[in-house]
Design a protein around this motif. Structure first.
Motif, PDB file in Angstrom:
ATOM      1  N   ALA A 478      45.091  47.601  35.600  1.00  0.00           N
ATOM      2  CA  ALA A 478      43.688  47.715  35.993  1.00  0.00           C
ATOM      3  C   ALA A 478      42.889  48.493  34.952  1.00  0.00           C
ATOM      4  N   GLU A 479      43.465  49.557  34.452  1.00  0.00           N
ATOM      5  CA  GLU A 479      42.817  50.386  33.438  1.00  0.00           C
ATOM      6  C   GLU A 479      42.423  49.557  32.218  1.00  0.00           C
ATOM      7  N   LEU A 480      43.289  48.622  31.836  1.00  0.00           N
ATOM      8  CA  LEU A 480      43.048  47.763  30.681  1.00  0.00           C
ATOM      9  C   LEU A 480      42.181  46.558  31.030  1.00  0.00           C
ATOM     10  N   ASN A 481      41.749  46.470  32.296  1.00  0.00           N
ATOM     11  CA  ASN A 481      40.934  45.341  32.764  1.00  0.00           C
ATOM     12  C   ASN A 481      39.656  45.859  33.425  1.00  0.00           C
ATOM     13  N   ASN A 482      39.073  46.881  32.827  1.00  0.00           N
ATOM     14  CA  ASN A 482      37.801  47.444  33.308  1.00  0.00           C
ATOM     15  C   ASN A 482      37.864  47.922  34.748  1.00  0.00           C
ATOM     16  N   GLY A 483      39.034  48.399  35.176  1.00  0.00           N
ATOM     17  CA  GLY A 483      39.158  48.978  36.503  1.00  0.00           C
ATOM     18  C   GLY A 483      39.357  47.983  37.625  1.00  0.00           C
ATOM     19  N   LEU A 484      39.753  46.767  37.305  1.00  0.00           N
ATOM     20  CA  LEU A 484      40.042  45.752  38.325  1.00  0.00           C
ATOM     21  C   LEU A 484      41.517  45.400  38.290  1.00  0.00           C
ATOM     22  N   LEU A 485      42.154  45.353  39.455  1.00  0.00           N
ATOM     23  CA  LEU A 485      43.544  44.913  39.501  1.00  0.00           C
ATOM     24  C   LEU A 485      43.661  43.494  38.967  1.00  0.00           C
ATOM     25  N   THR A 486      44.670  43.280  38.150  1.00  0.00           N
ATOM     26  CA  THR A 486      44.905  41.949  37.605  1.00  0.00           C
ATOM     27  C   THR A 486      46.408  41.760  37.481  1.00  0.00           C
ATOM     28  N   GLY A 487      46.847  40.632  36.962  1.00  0.00           N
ATOM     29  CA  GLY A 487      48.273  40.431  36.746  1.00  0.00           C
ATOM     30  C   GLY A 487      49.092  40.686  37.985  1.00  0.00           C
ATOM     31  N   VAL A 488      50.136  41.507  37.834  1.00  0.00           N
ATOM     32  CA  VAL A 488      51.048  41.807  38.934  1.00  0.00           C
ATOM     33  C   VAL A 488      50.317  42.451  40.108  1.00  0.00           C
ATOM     34  N   GLY A 489      49.520  43.495  39.831  1.00  0.00           N
ATOM     35  CA  GLY A 489      48.843  44.205  40.912  1.00  0.00           C
ATOM     36  C   GLY A 489      47.843  43.341  41.653  1.00  0.00           C
TER      37      GLY A 489
END
Length: 546
Positions: A478-489
């Motif tokens: 999320a940190e690497l995606n502007n604070g949005l859960l992505t990928g696994v999360g």
């Protein structure tokens, strides 16, 4: 009642994991099989990292120290109104409540045994078993379908205000709600109260429209639950999860968690076509709760917590600071509201500061927050608020180990990491492999975006770069995606929320044609609209402390 630490986890097809026994699990008794809340796994468990029968906490301590700064920092704000942090906590308690905990040693009914183990987004933490059930009647106004509320305590020139606190039993300090965890801090307690008010207004409206008393409660609950699920699907989830993932799951269905079995396909007779026994579900089965969601992915809210809030006209950055410590203090489970104490009237929140009632709720200028404005949740990343590194003892039960330093034991990040080790939770990389998703590289694991938890001192060759604790991994994504859960999360949260809506008695997933029937100017329905309806669209009620 355990709060930040469960005493045990019953995992289907495996057994009981308990902190007292060290890594590994034991087979449950028949009684435990009936009574325990049903957890499951999305990803097969990994071997425990153990020394002498106990979890080695050295790495967890090091990670926790990096995730929780020793002093308050300028952790970036998100664009998310801060109230959604505690809506998420309310949702978590709706999903993971084991109602049989409250009846240990007492009579346990069959419906408690069955329903208490079924995670579903059905607001059982609000309703219990309903007004006609002897174990839940105390949560309702006598002879009524309305839920009980309490009054606040007079402070100076502020009088008592009815219906602005949770109902509390005089003399015992017992909060009269089905899940005492919702009185753990003042913010989640007031979210719970807002849902009580929303339910009561729906009851009054249905009664005024001639709904027979015999049908009134179930009609009201159905309407409230469906609007609640709509808010989660269309308002809450898109704020915390990549919208593309949310849309994919809710339009195309789940890929990994309890994927529906097609009875007409031979390849599904023995489970999912890839042979994964964790993935399939027969239509009509009740949901389970994946450990990957409960112990890792949905703990995203811990990084959203602020150390202080613009709470109302009394408690704010320009007056008396409304610290997170005070929000815990003015609660019943972790604070001082016990016995005959009630919430002081000057602690009623100004909802205009916690949710954007103007932009998200279509409300007028009277509903705009005063200077300095709306509270924003902290960005979802690998930093956790300073206060959560020193939790008050009332927020968790029992010590983890006599060998753990006291200051570390009070660190919520440490407790999250150790809990995952206790149940042998899969790593982030294992989950990514299981879902055929790209994995974070060593630099992304250790450094992230350089404004959060710095683990670079561990070095590129450290095993954590290949076996990252799932909670840390999800937050780093999320940190690497502007604070949005992505990928696994993102996948875990979206799919589990979808399944828990599907498994509810009333479900917008099973009724895709349903739309909110409470009129709004924009045609949308958000948490801001729900609050406006709960407080009669009255700016005075939404800001009681003038």
């Amino acid at each position: 009642m355990n709060r930040h630490q469960r005493s045990e986890y019953y995992v289907t097809d495996e057994g009981v994991f308990s902190p007292e026994q060290g890594p590994g699990c034991r087979r449950p008794s028949t009684w435990e099989e009936l009574r325990h809340f049903r957890f499951s796994r999305l990803v097969p468990r990994r071997a425990p990292l153990a020394i002498g029968g106990t979890v080695d906490t050295t790495l967890s301590q090091r990670i926790a120290e990096a995730m929780v700064p020793a002093e308050e920092t300028d952790q970036p704000d998100s664009l998310i109104p801060a109230g959604y942090t505690y809506l998420g906590q309310f949702v978590d308690h709706d999903l993971t409540m084991d109602r049989t905990d409250a009846t240990l040693g007492e009579r346990v009914t069959l419906d408690q045994l069955i329903q208490g183990r079924s995670p579903a987004l059905d607001l059982d933490s609000l309703y219990g078993f309903g007004p006609d059930h002897p174990d839940s009647a105390v949560f309702y106004e006598p002879g009524s379908m309305r839920l009980r509320t309490g009054s606040t305590a007079r402070v100076g020139e502020l009088r008592e205000f009815d219906e602005f606190d949770l109902a509390r039993e005089q003399g015992t300090g017992r909060t009269l709600i089905p899940d005492p965890r919702n009185d753990e801090n003042l913010a989640v307690a007031q979210i719970h109260l807002a849902f009580i008010r929303f339910h009561n207004r729906i009851v009054d409206e249905l009664a005024a429209n001639g709904v027979p008393s015999a049908l009134l409660f179930e009609k009201a609950r159905e309407r409230v639950v469906l609007h609640y699920q709509w808010v989660l699907r269309h308002d809450f989830l898109p704020r915390i999860v990549d919208r593309a993932i949310v849309e994919d799951v809710f339009t195309r269905g789940r890929r990994y968690f309890e994927v529906p079995v097609d009875p007409y396909r031979d390849s599904y007779q023995d489970g999912h076509e890839n042979g994964d026994r964790y993935a399939t579900v027969v239509p009509g089965q009740m949901p389970t709760m994946p450990l990957e969601f409960s112990i890792a992915a949905f703990r995203l809210g811990h990084s959203m917590v602020r150390d202080s809030y613009e709470w109302n006209s009394v408690f704010n950055s320009q007056g008396i600071e409304a610290t997170l410590a005070l929000l815990f203090r003015f609660s019943g489970t972790a604070g001082v509201l016990t016995g005959d104490n009630r919430l002081p009237s000057n602690w009623i929140p100004d909802w205009r500061r916690l949710f954007d009632l103007v932009a998200d709720g279509d409300a007028g200028a009277a509903f705009a927050p005063p200077t300095p404005g709306l509270n924003r949740a902290k960005r979802i990343d690998t930093l956790v608020g300073h206060f959560l590194g020193k939790l008050p003892p009332g927020t968790f039960g029992g010590r983890l180990s006599p060998g753990i330093p006291d200051e570390v034991e009070h660190n919520l990040a440490f407790r999250n990491l150790v809990r995952a080790e206790m149940v042998q939770l899969a790593s982030g990389q294992q989950a990514a492999d299981h879902m055929d998703l790209p994995k974070l590289n060593a630099n992304q694991i250790l450094v992230g975006d350089k404004t959060a938890a710095d683990l670079s001192a561990l070095g590129d060759a450290h095993p954590i770069t290949e076996n990252t604790p799932l909670w840390l991994y999800v937050l780093r994504e999320a940190e690497l995606n502007n604070g949005l859960l992505t990928g696994v999360g993102g996948r875990i949260v979206a799919e589990v929320m979808h399944r828990c809506m599907e498994g509810s008695r009333y479900s917008i997933v099973r009724r895709p044609e349903w739309k909110p029937d409470l009129p709004t100017p924009s045609g949308r329905f958000t948490m801001a609209h729900l609050l406006l309806h709960a407080f009669d669209h009255d700016p005075v009620l939404l800001n009681r402390v003038q």
